[in-house]
Write an enzyme that holds these catalytic residues in place. Structure first.
Site, PDB file in Angstrom:
ATOM      1  CD  GLU A   1      -6.303   3.000   5.363  1.00 36.33           C
ATOM      2  OE1 GLU A   1      -7.525   2.918   5.185  1.00 36.33           O
ATOM      3  OE2 GLU A   1      -5.456   2.530   4.584  1.00 36.33           O
TER       4      GLU A   1
ATOM      5  CE  LYS B   1      -4.289  -1.849   1.423  1.00 37.76           C
ATOM      6  NZ  LYS B   1      -4.826  -2.848   2.234  1.00 37.76           N
TER       7      LYS B   1
ATOM      8  NE  ARG C   1      -8.666  -9.513  -5.050  1.00 30.55           N
ATOM      9  CZ  ARG C   1      -9.839  -8.962  -4.784  1.00 30.55           C
ATOM     10  NH1 ARG C   1     -10.851  -9.161  -5.580  1.00 30.55           N
ATOM     11  NH2 ARG C   1     -10.014  -8.198  -3.728  1.00 30.55           N
TER      12      ARG C   1
END
Lengths: 472, 216
Positions: free
Chosen positions: A215, A121, A317
């Site tokens: 976060e 990330k 993906r």
């Protein structure tokens, strides 16, 4: 498909395993499937038995054991591995091992270097910032130290207070988690420590890693996605439009996905919705070009009420909701786009064969995730036996399910209680809502568990939420 | 009241069980020199550090996995037709006849004497973190449980929920679940010994220790 001399190992289960097998059939490729003891009644096992031919089905100890998958690949003569979603789909070590072992196989997904780069990330954020793409504030690496975690949380609270946010909140997340597992919200700094400890112990148990992310959570937002497809050259990525995945369960799991991401033609937004869709699509393509992205992938975005987008993460993906984008996409004017078949085709090295100008969009799509769960009890999974499951056929409906419709089926407790994906099409927003409700009203889904309790599902939840789709 | 003598007689009448050894994962199987009728033993030593008798070898991704006897017993059947072939996970390889040990007999009788707290649903179970560390350091019998106490974490389908103990107060005498193992609904998780049952339980232990002779 020009070179059909391939056999694909389907390294997954359930609905996605079936989709991969169907795509292989469409492309004229062989396939081999794996299953575990708990899954022996699943539709993907039946399909492999009926259509796979010799050496196409193996029982393994676990879907998460790389040695099992590779041993089966060698034994069955597979040349490529499709990881589906979940399990090994975003594991760059697995992708690297597949492509670098002595008996080399093709990993149907992005190159391992790209999975590593975008799976991290911090790296994704750094890359985004270098292209002036906005990102979500918060800790940009996993935190292992309680004092440090508390310090970051305190800073985020202070930052939000300065911003005039009335009810500041931080999100505590298992770093190794994903798909809404191991996430909790904290509104009070005094409660932070206990939540942090709980998530840390959960993370250690589930993923053998104590790393926790902290976060800032933007509360009032919509969750949008951009579907990217690119071939092995990595030079000419195209997008298959946007999706809106804002309707989620209490556990932050997606339940309804709509394509496109907003509908400015029928809904008035307080911001320029078309510009937001154009911006996130352009940002996503710019990043894909920059890293040389070379398969299918999804750029996930948060859009705030004032119409500001922030990049959340990149999923390297195919996603569960791929079908809803395919439903509204046309290549050279033709419907019937199959993103999984496209993924396999470019994954095996074929050029994409078309560019952005060849892709057009028509109408609105909804994907319903039919799940055995109780929305009134925080979406607790329901376990038991499905006795009747069926639906009426329509040309605007696609059903993807591993649950048999001709015999009773016991939901295995080892996995998610996902039953089916229903993909609905309509020429516009109002028509797709009518179709969606028609489907849900006609759906037959009943069952019972050992305690005599009847099946709980999210059908009513989906029905209620259909009225709200694409409204901010 | 529990009739210990009767239970012991029942077990003595049929003092063995059949053990099926299956392939834990896929691979190419080879049976060594093992023959039908051979006596085999499971892992021994204080911490089970001395491995059991090898029964077969499973080769996967160039790694050999030796499949060993898990218990003491006699080899009853070997699936020699599988020699050199690739087997799937769960394939039966060897069948053993295992004579019950003193501890197993004790376990069987205790299951009838203790208060069993059962799994309400099929799920994985863990002790709550503080209980877990106590058990790890001082053993399960150091934990006293009481009605309503938060004792377990129940984990299934990506979700975790706390589970409270309900039943008589007492110490945890036996633990019937293992880490990361799915437990069926209704299967016992722990056996609790209430204080007023303590003398009976001690009696069971003494009786089994003195009356059960292990088969060689």
């Amino acid at each position: 498909m020009q070179n059909t001399n391939h056999k694909v190992l389907v390294a997954n289960r359930g609905e996605i395993a079936i989709r991969i097998m169907q795509a292989c059939q469409k492309l004229g490729l062989g396939f081999v499937c794996v299953y575990t003891a708990e899954d022996s009644a699943s539709g993907h096992v039946r399909m492999a038995k009926e259509h796979g031919g010799e050496k196409s089905l193996y029982r393994v100890s676990s879907y998460q054991d790389a040695n099992e998958l590779l041993a089966v690949a060698d034994e069955s003569g597979a040349t490529a591995i499709h990881p589906g979603y979940g399990f090994f789909a975003e594991d760059y070590r697995f992708a690297r091992r597949v492509t670098q072992r002595e008996n080399k196989l093709i990993f149907i997904g992005p190159s391992w270097r790209i999975i590593r780069e975008l799976g991290d990330k911090i790296n994704t954020k750094r890359l985004a910032r270098s292209l002036e793409v906005p990102t979500v504030p918060g800790s940009d690496r996993p935190v292992y130290d309680e004092l440090e975690a508390e310090k970051i949380a305190r800073q985020l609270f202070e930052f939000q207070e300065e911003q005039g946010i009335r009810r500041p909140m931080v999100l505590v997340k298992a770093s190794a988690g994903g798909g809404g597992m191991g996430i909790e919200e904290v509104y009070d700094i005094d409660l932070f420590k206990s939540v942090y400890r709980r998530i840390r112990s959960y993370s250690l148990r589930q993923f053998s890693d104590e790393g926790v992310l902290i976060e800032q959570r933007i509360k009032d937002f919509n969750h949008l996605e951009v579907q990217i497809v690119s071939d092995r050259t990595g030079k000419n990525p195209v997008h298959f439009g946007t999706r809106n995945c804002s309707i989620q369960s209490t556990g932050l799991q997606k339940r309804l996905e709509i394509a496109p991401g907003f509908d400015p033609s029928s809904i008035n937004y307080t911001f320029d919705a078309q510009k937001v869709l154009d911006d996130i699509t352009e940002y996503s393509l710019a990043m894909a070009r920059k890293v040389g992205y070379d398969n299918v992938g999804t750029w996930e975005w948060i859009v705030t009420r004032d119409g500001r987008p922030f990049l959340m993460e990149v999923n390297t993906r195919i996603q569960v909701e791929n079908g809803v984008s395919a439903m509204i996409s046309r290549v050279n004017g033709k419907a019937g786009v199959d993103l999984i078949a496209e993924q396999i085709r470019v994954g095996l090295g074929e050029p994409l064969g078309y560019s952005q100008e060849n892709i057009t969009f028509d109408g609105v799509g909804i994907e319903y995730r039919l799940i055995a769960e109780n929305p009134e009890m925080k979406f607790t999974p329901w376990v038991g036996r499905i006795e009747d499951f069926g639906w009426d056929k329509h040309d605007w409906l696609q059903m993807h399910s591993h649950v048999p419709t001709d015999v009773a089926y016991d939901i295995p407790t080892e996995f998610d209680p996902n039953l089916a994906l229903a993909i609905i099409w309509g020429k516009d927003l109002s028509e797709v809502k009518v179709h969606g409700k028609e489907f849900l009203n006609e759906l037959r889904l009943t069952g019972q568990n050992q305690g005599g309790e009847s099946l709980k599902s999210n059908v009513n939840f989906l029905r209620t939420k259909t009225d709200e789709i694409l409204k901010f | 009241m529990l009739d210990i003598s009767k239970l012991l007689e029942e077990i003595k009448a049929s003092p063995y069980e059949e053990l099926v050894i299956t392939a834990p994962h896929t691979g190419v199987v080879s049976f060594g020199s093992i023959k039908v009728g051979d006596r085999v033993i499971g892992a021994t030593g204080t911490w089970g550090e001395i491995p059991g008798t090898p029964l077969a070898t499973l080769q996967r991704e160039r790694n050999d996995k030796i499949i060993r006897a898990t218990q003491k017993g006699v080899v009853e059947k070997i699936h020699t037709e599988l020699e050199g072939t690739f087997v799937e996970a769960g394939t039966e390889l060897v069948r053993l006849r295992h004579f019950l040990s003193k501890d197993e007999v004790l376990g069987i009788i205790l299951k009838k004497a203790l208060y069993l707290f059962e799994a309400p649903e099929r799920a994985k179970y863990y002790f709550a973190p503080d209980i877990d560390s106590k058990i790890k350091s001082s053993g399960s019998q150091s934990v006293t449980v009481h009605d309503g106490m938060e004792l377990f974490i129940m984990s299934r389908m990506k979700r975790e929920a706390p589970l409270n103990y309900s039943g008589p107060d007492g110490v945890i005498y036996a633990v019937y679940f293992q880490h990361n193992e799915n437990i069926d609904s209704g299967a016992p998780l722990i056996g609790v010994c209430p204080p007023d049952q303590l003398s009976l339980i001690e009696d069971v232990v003494v009786r089994v220790q003195t009356e059960w002779t292990e088969q060689e």
